[in-house]
Design an enzyme around this catalytic site. Structure first.
Site, mmCIF file in Angstrom:
data_model
loop_
_atom_site.group_PDB
_atom_site.id
_atom_site.type_symbol
_atom_site.label_atom_id
_atom_site.label_comp_id
_atom_site.label_asym_id
_atom_site.label_seq_id
_atom_site.Cartn_x
_atom_site.Cartn_y
_atom_site.Cartn_z
ATOM 1 N N TYR A 121 -4.180 4.577 6.531
ATOM 2 C CA TYR A 121 -4.681 3.646 7.557
ATOM 3 C C TYR A 121 -5.972 4.176 8.188
ATOM 4 O O TYR A 121 -6.884 3.401 8.490
ATOM 5 C CB TYR A 121 -3.629 3.420 8.655
ATOM 6 C CG TYR A 121 -2.481 2.553 8.217
ATOM 7 C CD1 TYR A 121 -2.550 1.169 8.306
ATOM 8 C CD2 TYR A 121 -1.312 3.109 7.703
ATOM 9 C CE1 TYR A 121 -1.499 0.366 7.899
ATOM 10 C CE2 TYR A 121 -0.257 2.326 7.292
ATOM 11 C CZ TYR A 121 -0.351 0.941 7.394
ATOM 12 O OH TYR A 121 0.695 0.157 6.985
ATOM 13 N N LYS B 107 0.845 -1.191 0.000
ATOM 14 C CA LYS B 107 0.000 0.000 0.000
ATOM 15 C C LYS B 107 0.876 1.235 0.000
ATOM 16 O O LYS B 107 2.005 1.143 0.509
ATOM 17 C CB LYS B 107 -0.957 0.037 1.182
ATOM 18 C CG LYS B 107 -0.365 -0.272 2.555
ATOM 19 C CD LYS B 107 0.781 0.510 3.112
ATOM 20 C CE LYS B 107 0.652 1.996 3.322
ATOM 21 N NZ LYS B 107 1.910 2.607 3.865
#
Ligand code: NAD
Length: 378
Positions: free
Chosen positions: A229, A144
């Site tokens: 996140y 990511k």
């Protein structure tokens, strides 16, 4: 039994559930531990993995995680530093002939030992190496954020479809029990209806020469690296996609770290059901990794929520706060095992390329909202 005792009893029963305490709870009859000894079966077939980019994450987390895998083994390394790769190959039992560099990377197509490629490079390189990996006929797990832009994500998805290979994004928190339990509670009627999600993610960036501070390699600042996140949490806890977003950005004037990318971005999301999320993301404050799901009759909190280990969950209901005690797993082993399982059983990963694209699309909208000072509809 008092509420305090209830907490203790739940914690004890959880440990029993994990097999750490050999006790019959009702009769308190201790059994002979040796009678419970289960000799594990020898491992079955393991798929071969190539790790691309031997930086901090690969060295400290991903390579050690293979020791915990039943379906995945590391068989190849791709690096621009032959000495480093040779040393790591010796440590992890990788054949020296399976060390590649960025120039001969495409010849992985001729190596039948490699089934899956794990891209652990700076964000701006994910698209190119994913597409080349898929074209080499391998399945790909990309770190990511999936890429720098939604257009790059789409290119990666298209390449996966064309090659008929699996593409997954390494959202490790989706594969571990604490975040999975938080998702279950947040999306259920336990503690009433979810009303608000508060999520903070950030750390104080110490290295001013990091690729994370260079626009072309990072795609953006704290949002792309760590704020993602908080965004992911808001999305996976609701199970919804935001309908509109607001954002405000700030970089300390004169701070040499933030010449190309933002230091901080605070953002809000409104989901179709009416749930609101307030999130912060920063490279300028002490390490933060927490979220709170505020429901109509209680709340659930994770702090830390996304660390590699030591996750903690507290649930508040009535006048009681319960700390949950759940199984602890290696996040990287769990995500790699999921990917290997999907390849073996020809299943779609829980976090496919489309999931990475959704985050990039929302992050693009957040930057637009911050730059224009306007709410952006999605
Ligand atoms: P890192 O800087 O420690 O490692 C990057 C690697 O890429 C190095 O080995 C470096 O030599 C190599 N590289 C090749 N070309 C490069 C170039 N042009 N510039 C800079 N480096 C180059 O970074 P990292 O922390 O290992 O992060 C790698 C990826 O993993 C990033 O996408 C990051 O977002 C992701 N990450 C994910 C997690 C997670 O919890 N899932 C945690 C950390 C990092």
């Amino acid at each position: 039994m008092s509420k305090g005792n209830e907490i203790t009893r739940r914690g004890f029963m959880t440990r029993v559930g994990q097999g750490l305490v050999a006790a019959n709870v009702t009769g308190m009859l201790l059994k002979d531990a040796s009678a419970q000894l289960v000799v594990p079966e020898p491992p079955g077939k393991k798929l071969g993995w190539a790790i691309v980019g031997l930086g901090s994450l690969s060295i400290h987390q991903i390579l050690p995680a293979f020791a915990q895998c039943e379906k995945s083994k590391v068989v190849a390394l791709v690096s621009g530093h032959p000495d480093k790769a040779a040393k790591l190959a010796l440590r992890y039992g990788v054949n020296q002939k399976n060390i590649y560099n960025y120039q001969n990377y495409d010849s992985l197509k001729d190596n039948p030992e490699v089934d899956i490629i794990y891209i652990v490079l700076p964000n701006g390189m994910h698209c190119e190496y994913t597409v080349r990996g898929l074209q080499a006929g391998k399945h790909v797990l990309s770190e990511k954020p999936m890429a720098n832009t939604p257009a790059e994500c789409q290119q990666m998805i298209d390449a996966g479809r064309k090659a008929n290979r699996k593409l997954m994004v390494a959202y490790r928190c989706r594969y571990e029990p604490y975040n999975q339990e938080a998702i279950r509670v947040a999306r259920s009627n336990e503690l009433g209806k979810t009303k608000v999600i508060l999520a903070d993610a950030g750390f104080n960036m110490s290295d001013p020469n990091q690729w994370r501070l260079k626009k072309d390699l990072a795609g953006g600042g704290s949002l792309m690296d760590i704020g993602i996140y908080a965004l992911q949490a808001a999305r996976y806890l609701t199970g919804e996609e935001p309908a509109e977003v607001n954002a405000m950005m700030y970089s300390t004037p004169g701070d040499p770290r933030f010449k190309e990318v933002e230091e901080a971005i605070n953002f809000q999301l409104r989901f179709p059901s009416g749930i609101l999320a307030n999130c912060t993301s920063s490279y300028g404050y002490a390490w933060q990794s927490h979220y709170r799901v505020v429901k109509s009759e209680g709340w659930l909190e994770m702090d830390p929520a996304t660390a590699y280990s030591g996750l903690r969950m507290r649930v508040h209901q009535g006048n009681m706060i319960e700390e949950k005690d759940l199984p602890v797993v290696d996040h990287f082993a769990a995500e790699m095992e999921h990917m290997s399982g999907c390849v073996m059983e020809n299943k779609e990963p829980l976090t496919p390329g489309e999931e990475g694209l959704r985050d990039l699309t929302i992050m693009k909208a957040l930057y637009e909202a911050a730059k224009t000072g306007r709410t952006v509809k999605l």
